[in-house]
Design an enzyme around this catalytic site. Structure first.
Site, PDB file in Angstrom:
ATOM      1  N   PRO A 282      59.071  38.633 -31.164  1.00  0.00           N
ATOM      2  CA  PRO A 282      60.472  38.968 -30.909  1.00  0.00           C
ATOM      3  C   PRO A 282      61.198  37.874 -30.134  1.00  0.00           C
ATOM      4  O   PRO A 282      60.612  37.221 -29.264  1.00  0.00           O
ATOM      5  CB  PRO A 282      60.382  40.238 -30.061  1.00  0.00           C
ATOM      6  CG  PRO A 282      59.059  40.149 -29.379  1.00  0.00           C
ATOM      7  CD  PRO A 282      58.143  39.378 -30.295  1.00  0.00           C
ATOM      8  N   CYS A 350      88.723  20.791 -31.508  1.00  0.00           N
ATOM      9  CA  CYS A 350      89.661  20.476 -32.580  1.00  0.00           C
ATOM     10  C   CYS A 350      89.161  20.944 -33.937  1.00  0.00           C
ATOM     11  O   CYS A 350      88.843  20.138 -34.819  1.00  0.00           O
ATOM     12  CB  CYS A 350      89.928  18.971 -32.591  1.00  0.00           C
ATOM     13  SG  CYS A 350      90.447  18.418 -30.962  1.00  0.00           S
TER      14      CYS A 350
HETATM   15  C1  LIG Z   1      63.432  33.165 -35.341  1.00  0.00           C
HETATM   16  C2  LIG Z   1      62.070  33.683 -35.565  1.00  0.00           C
HETATM   17  C3  LIG Z   1      61.589  34.776 -34.833  1.00  0.00           C
HETATM   18  C4  LIG Z   1      62.449  35.553 -33.858  1.00  0.00           C
HETATM   19  O1  LIG Z   1      63.466  36.265 -34.486  1.00  0.00           O
HETATM   20  P1  LIG Z   1      64.397  37.264 -33.665  1.00  0.00           P
HETATM   21  O2  LIG Z   1      65.351  37.776 -34.659  1.00  0.00           O
HETATM   22  O3  LIG Z   1      65.057  36.474 -32.592  1.00  0.00           O
HETATM   23  O4  LIG Z   1      63.509  38.326 -33.095  1.00  0.00           O
HETATM   24  C5  LIG Z   1      60.289  35.177 -35.031  1.00  0.00           C
HETATM   25  N1  LIG Z   1      59.490  34.541 -35.932  1.00  0.00           N
HETATM   26  C6  LIG Z   1      59.928  33.502 -36.660  1.00  0.00           C
HETATM   27  C7  LIG Z   1      59.012  32.855 -37.618  1.00  0.00           C
HETATM   28  C8  LIG Z   1      61.223  33.044 -36.499  1.00  0.00           C
HETATM   29  O5  LIG Z   1      61.656  32.013 -37.246  1.00  0.00           O
END
Ligand SMILES: *Cc1c(COP(=O)(O)O)cnc(C)c1O
Length: 424
Positions: A282, A350
């Site tokens: 997460p 801008c």
């Molecule tokens: C960005 C990403 C996450 C986290 O996603 P959230 O929407 O911020 O929880 C987890 N795993 C991978 C592979 C990601 O690219």
């Protein structure tokens, strides 16, 4: 008025507070634009995941790209979290913040050989491999360094996360992961590659997901694959369900992390996989509602068809509105300062795309402070120097304490490393 997101961001009387600190006081003390993050909010968000996972073999890998400030990473490392990284630079940040490489998963479709060698030397927990080409490159890099690489194959389960197209990653047409129809062949190939050790399977279907059902669908597809592979004698030690859980920016009602994980665990248990090690990645749901971007009103500009509230934060500080058309709540730091008017809240850059909010009722005058809420994720980490604007300062708040965790960037910082031509 109930604000969306975290209870740590609330009015006390007419003053917006972040935990026990007045946001306008923070603005005066540290200047604007200013990002401020509540540790209590991060803790509350993390504990929702933790509660659901009590008694399970699991690892929560905070997704560094959501907010990569060193102190934020240090805070997660101190809570025992692992990290999900997508570059060698993020690995260096994690290590600089005191994070444990053995709790790092390395995601991303374009890992270079140099990044692979760097991560192998650091001893990351595993590479979330997104293509057969990457698997072969990793095998070669591991062989050359005399090491073995633990891998999880990222499967694109072809489920609709029902989110913004730019942040939807688990559909057939997205660049991410190995198509679920090709997954079995890819795993068989991985199991035979020298220098490769199969450690798990993963998916990450998108971001700002506000429903449980796409997760359950993706889970079922991964469990189907695990069952087939293990029947063939290819063990899949861990199951990583990625990140992507959404937050309330406005009226969204995403499931609570605890509720979502419990629902997934029920399904995992029902299908007889209760003992398997679980990983989650997460980002937004841990830090998104913990942050505010504080900005000072520079001018109020009445127009024929629109009024503009010109503030000192801009699209270089906060790209989400310009990039995704994202709606983020904007509130006065001090309420009750006269009659509200309807404004487009814009920055000094801008570009007509440089807006932070449209048609917002605000009672503000030049010199007043406004706060853009739910700005803890994909905000500072996406900032740039466009228009040679120094990036904002960042503070971490806990109770009535605030620590400056990133200094405001100077122009000297920005031009360091640039060179004039020789001669005259
Ligand atoms: C960005 C990403 C996450 C986290 O996603 P959230 O929407 O911020 O929880 C987890 N795993 C991978 C592979 C990601 O690219």
């Amino acid at each position: 008025m109930r604000l969306p997101g975290a209870p740590e961001v609330a009015y006390r009387g007419d003053s917006l507070h972040l935990e026990d600190l007045s946001v306008s006081e923070l603005a005066r003390r540290f200047g604007t634009p200013l990002y401020a993050y509540s540790t209590a909010s991060m803790e509350r968000a993390l504990s929702a995941y933790r509660r659901a996972l009590v008694g399970r073999d699991h690892l929560i890998c905070y997704a560094v790209k959501a907010n990569s400030n060193l102190a934020v990473l240090q805070w997660f490392a101190r809570q025992g979290c692992g990290f999900d990284i997508v570059s060698g630079g993020e690995l260096e940040r994690v290590l600089a913040a005191g994070g444990d490489a053995a709790r790092v998963v390395f995601s991303g479709v374009g890992k270079t050989r140099a990044e692979m060698a760097q991560a192998l030397a650091a001893g990351v927990l595993c590479f979330n491999v997104e293509s057969v080409g990457e698997l072969e490159a990793l095998s070669a890099v591991a062989g050359a360094s005399g090491r073995s690489a633990r891998v999880s194959l990222r499967i694109n389960p072809d489920v609709d996360a029902k989110t913004h197209p730019y942040i939807s990653t688990g559909l057939r047409g997205n660049k991410f992961g190995i198509a679920h129809t090709e997954a079995l062949a890819a795993f068989r190939h991985a199991a035979e590659q020298p220098g490769i050790e199969v450690a798990g399977i993963d998916c990450h279907i998108g971001s700002q997901i506000t429903e449980s059902s796409p997760y359950v669908e993706a889970l079922d597809r991964l469990l189907d694959l695990i069952e087939t592979l293990e029947a063939e004698g290819i063990a899949i030690p861990h199951l990583d369900l990625g990140g992507g859980l959404g937050i309330a920016y406005d009226t969204e009602t995403p499931p609570d992390a605890e509720e979502l994980i419990r629902r997934l665990l029920e399904r995992i248990d029902a299908r007889g996989h209760g003992g398997r090690k679980l990983l989650f990645e997460p980002g937004r749901s841990l830090v998104g509602n913990a942050g505010v971007l504080v900005s000072e009103v520079i001018y109020v500009k009445p127009g024929e068809s629109k009024n503009f509230c010109i503030v000192d934060a801009a699209m270089n500080d906060l790209a989400r509105p310009a990039m995704y058309g994202a709606w983020m709540r904007i509130v006065e730091c001090e309420r009750g300062q006269g009659e509200p008017q309807v404004f487009d809240v814009v920055g000094p850059i801008c570009e007509s795309g440089d807006w932070l909010g449209r048609d917002r009722a605000l009672a503000v005058r030049p010199g007043a402070h406004v706060a853009i809420l739910s700005a803890g994720a994909y905000a500072m980490s996406m900032s740039s120097n466009y228009n040679t604007r120094g990036r904002a300062a960042e503070v971490l708040v806990s109770g009535d304490q605030a620590w400056l965790v990133r200094e405001r960037e100077t122009t000297a910082d920005q031009i360091r490393g640039e060179h004039l031509l020789p001669g005259r």
